[in-house]
Scaffold this active site. Structure first.
Site, PDB file in Angstrom:
ATOM      1  N   GLU A 102      -2.188  -8.984   3.383  1.00 47.99           N
ATOM      2  CA  GLU A 102      -2.551  -9.423   4.742  1.00 47.99           C
ATOM      3  C   GLU A 102      -4.052  -9.302   5.009  1.00 47.99           C
ATOM      4  OE1 GLU A 102      -1.305  -6.629   3.964  1.00 47.99           O
ATOM      5  OE2 GLU A 102      -2.151  -5.039   5.204  1.00 47.99           O
ATOM      6  N   CYS A 127       0.843  -1.210   0.000  1.00 49.84           N
ATOM      7  CA  CYS A 127       0.000   0.000   0.000  1.00 49.84           C
ATOM      8  C   CYS A 127       0.873   1.252   0.000  1.00 49.84           C
ATOM      9  CB  CYS A 127      -0.972  -0.051   1.177  1.00 49.84           C
ATOM     10  SG  CYS A 127      -2.288   1.173   1.015  1.00 49.84           S
ATOM     11  N   HIS A 170      -3.725  -4.975  -0.122  1.00 55.17           N
ATOM     12  CA  HIS A 170      -3.195  -5.508   1.150  1.00 55.17           C
ATOM     13  C   HIS A 170      -3.207  -7.032   1.138  1.00 55.17           C
ATOM     14  CE1 HIS A 170      -2.991  -1.791   3.629  1.00 55.17           C
ATOM     15  NE2 HIS A 170      -3.839  -1.357   2.717  1.00 55.17           N
TER      16      HIS A 170
END
Ligand code: GLN
Length: 207
Positions: A190, A79, A188
């Site tokens: 994650e 990001c 993202h």
């Protein structure tokens, strides 16, 4: 060892947990010396570009980061960690980035329409990635895979050969770059469930 840089502005714990879930130990560190000792480096980032650059500079991370990137160690930007690689960003004025990837970070245009609906900015939610260059970190990821975004700005590389994936949100924008040992995603991993974990696993396995 994988070092996740803690400069006070990242969702570090979720990135660290993501690596742990796929069998890799990752250390969250606010110590620039740890970056120099790491085998791989991860630069996450949530917040405003200028604040992140300020924190990176004041944390003494800029030189170590440029050194490990220059030495060819695997680097993953997430990001803002993608945006910070660029020459400059237009977020809250014009601010200098690390200058590793020539290009500019710009805001989505106002008034984007898709399927007769006005698109909100920030771009927040799931969207698809379309591959342009198959970075090793994307091995096993299908064309059109869904990943999670939260951003109002996107990167415009001067050299489009570094574009690894694009995504459509009113416009087609660069959603990941790949250049040598550097891979960075606007989305993202994650927060992207199984697809994201596969990307983290692939990064952990990079030599
Ligand atoms: N999630 C974020 O921190 C987004 C990064 C940047 N501020 C953007 O809006 O694109």
């Amino acid at each position: 060892m994988i070092a996740i840089i803690d400069y006070g502005m990242g969702n570090l714990r979720s990135v660290q947990k993501g690596f742990e879930k796929v069998g890799f130990e990752a250390v969250v560190t606010a110590d620039p010396k740890m970056v120099l000792e790491a085998d791989k480096v991860v630069l996450p980032g949530v917040g405003a570009f200028r604040d992140c650059m300020h924190n990176l500079e004041h944390g003494g991370f800029v030189e170590p980061l440029l050194k490990v990137i220059g030495e060819g160690r695997p680097f993953l930007g997430i990001c803002l960690g993608l945006q910070l690689l660029f020459t400059e960003s237009e977020e809250f004025g014009l601010h200098q980035g690390l200058g590793v990837i020539p290009g500019r970070v710009v805001r989505f245009p106002e008034g984007m329409i898709e399927n007769n609906e006005k698109l909100a900015v920030p771009h927040m939610g799931w969207n698809q990635i379309s591959f342009h260059n198959r970075a090793p970190v994307f091995a096993g990821i299908e064309e059109g895979a869904n990943v999670y975004f939260v951003h109002s700005f996107y990167v415009k590389p001067e050299d489009e050969s570094v574009v690894a994936t694009t995504t459509t949100y009113g416009i087609d924008f660069c959603s990941a770059i790949w250049k040598d040992n550097i891979v960075a995603t606007q989305f993202h991993p994650e927060k992207s469930q199984q697809i994201g974990l596969k990307i983290l696993k692939n990064f952990g396995e990079m030599k």
